[in-house]
Design a protein around this motif. Structure first.
Motif, short mmCIF file in Angstrom:
data_model
loop_
_atom_site.label_atom_id
_atom_site.label_comp_id
_atom_site.label_asym_id
_atom_site.label_seq_id
_atom_site.Cartn_x
_atom_site.Cartn_y
_atom_site.Cartn_z
N PHE A 90 0.81 -1.21 0.00
CA PHE A 90 0.00 0.00 0.00
C PHE A 90 0.86 1.27 0.00
O PHE A 90 0.44 2.29 -0.55
N ASP A 91 2.03 1.23 0.61
CA ASP A 91 2.91 2.39 0.60
C ASP A 91 3.24 2.80 -0.84
O ASP A 91 3.17 3.97 -1.20
N ARG A 92 3.61 1.82 -1.65
CA ARG A 92 3.98 2.08 -3.03
C ARG A 92 2.79 2.60 -3.84
O ARG A 92 2.92 3.54 -4.63
N ILE A 93 1.64 2.00 -3.63
CA ILE A 93 0.46 2.39 -4.40
C ILE A 93 -0.01 3.79 -4.01
O ILE A 93 -0.30 4.63 -4.87
N PHE A 94 -0.08 4.05 -2.71
CA PHE A 94 -0.53 5.37 -2.26
C PHE A 94 0.46 6.47 -2.64
O PHE A 94 0.07 7.63 -2.78
N ALA A 95 1.72 6.12 -2.81
CA ALA A 95 2.71 7.11 -3.23
C ALA A 95 2.39 7.65 -4.62
O ALA A 95 2.83 8.76 -4.98
N ALA A 96 1.61 6.90 -5.40
CA ALA A 96 1.24 7.31 -6.76
C ALA A 96 -0.18 7.86 -6.83
O ALA A 96 -0.75 7.97 -7.91
N ARG A 97 -0.75 8.23 -5.68
CA ARG A 97 -2.15 8.64 -5.66
C ARG A 97 -2.43 9.88 -6.48
O ARG A 97 -3.50 10.01 -7.08
N GLN A 98 -1.49 10.82 -6.54
CA GLN A 98 -1.73 12.03 -7.32
C GLN A 98 -1.80 11.73 -8.81
O GLN A 98 -2.64 12.27 -9.52
N GLN A 99 -0.91 10.87 -9.27
CA GLN A 99 -0.95 10.48 -10.68
C GLN A 99 -2.24 9.74 -10.98
O GLN A 99 -2.83 9.91 -12.05
N ALA A 100 -2.70 8.94 -10.05
CA ALA A 100 -3.96 8.21 -10.23
C ALA A 100 -5.16 9.14 -10.25
O ALA A 100 -6.17 8.84 -10.88
N GLY A 101 -5.04 10.27 -9.54
CA GLY A 101 -6.18 11.18 -9.41
C GLY A 101 -7.07 10.83 -8.23
O GLY A 101 -8.25 11.21 -8.19
N LEU A 102 -6.51 10.14 -7.25
CA LEU A 102 -7.29 9.65 -6.12
C LEU A 102 -7.97 10.79 -5.36
O LEU A 102 -7.35 11.79 -5.03
N GLN A 103 -9.26 10.59 -5.10
CA GLN A 103 -10.05 11.53 -4.32
C GLN A 103 -10.63 10.90 -3.05
O GLN A 103 -10.61 11.50 -1.99
N GLU A 104 -11.15 9.70 -3.18
CA GLU A 104 -11.80 9.02 -2.06
C GLU A 104 -11.44 7.54 -2.10
O GLU A 104 -11.27 6.96 -3.18
N TRP A 105 -11.34 6.92 -0.93
CA TRP A 105 -11.10 5.48 -0.90
C TRP A 105 -11.84 4.84 0.26
O TRP A 105 -12.15 5.48 1.24
N PHE A 106 -12.13 3.55 0.05
CA PHE A 106 -12.96 2.83 1.00
C PHE A 106 -12.30 1.50 1.36
O PHE A 106 -11.87 0.75 0.48
N VAL A 107 -12.24 1.22 2.64
CA VAL A 107 -11.85 -0.11 3.09
C VAL A 107 -12.97 -1.07 2.71
O VAL A 107 -14.15 -0.75 2.85
N GLU A 108 -12.59 -2.23 2.22
CA GLU A 108 -13.58 -3.26 1.94
C GLU A 108 -12.98 -4.62 2.27
O GLU A 108 -11.80 -4.88 2.00
#
Length: 288
Positions: free
Chosen positions: A245-263
């Motif tokens: 998750f560290d690696r993936i969240f580090a790219a959140r701006q490129q992804a355009g992440l706005q909201e996320w949900f635990v599932e």
């Protein structure tokens, strides 16, 4: 307001979907995490108000809901809003079915205008196509799907709601010269149709989320944060598995992440203990 005029007369733009609405940009408590309510579906079926109160105590006050069929868990919009208010919950997003070959209301193909109206009344920012049933996974339906998604997104946009598509693993199987996932990304309007990336399912399919962020930057404003147990590949508590998750969240701006949900679709123990464990991990990591 008559429903047939609802979409045409709404003057709400998409400005409310700016980056300032992202979870890590908010001034709210860092403990206010999002949860896909399907995670606790058995408890919801028995006691919706009590379940929401229990989630709030665990720190999950931002919801992505499921199961809309013209009502919310058997309640009309006004009653459901009252329950939400009483528990301090906020609906951020909602899952819906395509509806091909189905009779259920509130699908993309049946009762969509009312679904948009009702989710707008709740203050939702996103609506997503949640799943394609096996009988919908045909070349004929895939060919028509981008047009259906675009048209559905036009209706949500008029209500100030961003539309998205939520993946599983079958979207990464071969379709034509590419994959279904590429087909959907290439054949839909990038402004109208975004993706809700399920991190478990994309990794399960043998894909690297970062490569998709690089190829389609800004198309992934929503994520499902769920983990994969080492060895078995089963769904497990966030932080208890193999996903980086560290690696993936580090790219959140490129992804355009706005909201996320635990599932967490399933648990080997008590599901509330599982999501409490996930919350503890995320609270320590502060990935947002």
């Amino acid at each position: 307001m008559q429903r047939r005029n609802f979409i045409k007369t709404l003057a709400i733009g998409a400005a409310g979907l700016s980056a300032s609405s992202s979870l890590w940009a908010r001034s709210a408590s860092p403990r206010a995490l999002g949860l896909q309510l399907y995670t606790v579906r058995d408890a919801v079926a028995k006691d919706l108000p009590g379940t929401l109160e229990r989630l709030a105590k665990l720190g999950y006050t931002r919801l992505e809901i499921y199961g809309y069929d013209g009502k919310f868990f058997g309640r009309d919009t006004a009653e459901f809003k009252k329950i939400l208010s009483g528990s301090g919950m906020q609906v951020i997003s909602s899952h819906h079915l395509a509806g091909h070959g189905m009779k259920a209301k509130g699908t993309l193909l049946d009762g969509w205008d009312k679904a948009v109206e009702d989710l707008h009344a709740l203050g939702a920012k996103y609506m997503a196509c949640a799943y394609l049933f096996p009988e919908e996974r045909t070349g004929e339906f895939y060919a028509k799907l981008p047009d259906l998604l675009n048209k559905s997104a036009e209706r949500t946009k008029a209500a100030g709601i961003q539309f998205a598509y939520h993946n599983h693993d079958f979207e990464f199987e071969k379709y034509g010269d590419a994959t279904l996932y590429e087909h959907l990304l290439e054949k839909t309007d990038p402004q109208l149709m975004k993706m809700e990336l399920d991190l478990y399912w994309i990794v399960k399919a043998g894909q690297d989320p970062i490569s998709w962020f690089q190829k389609y930057p800004g198309r992934f404003p929503l994520w499902h944060v769920k983990d994969m147990e080492k060895g078995s590949g089963d769904i497990t508590e966030v932080g208890n598995g193999a996903i980086d998750f560290d690696r993936i969240f580090a790219a959140r701006q490129q992804a355009g992440l706005q909201e996320w949900f635990v599932e967490q679709d399933e648990s080997k123990g008590d599901i509330f203990n599982s999501i409490a464990q996930s919350h503890q991990f995320l609270d320590k990591k502060k990935l947002w």
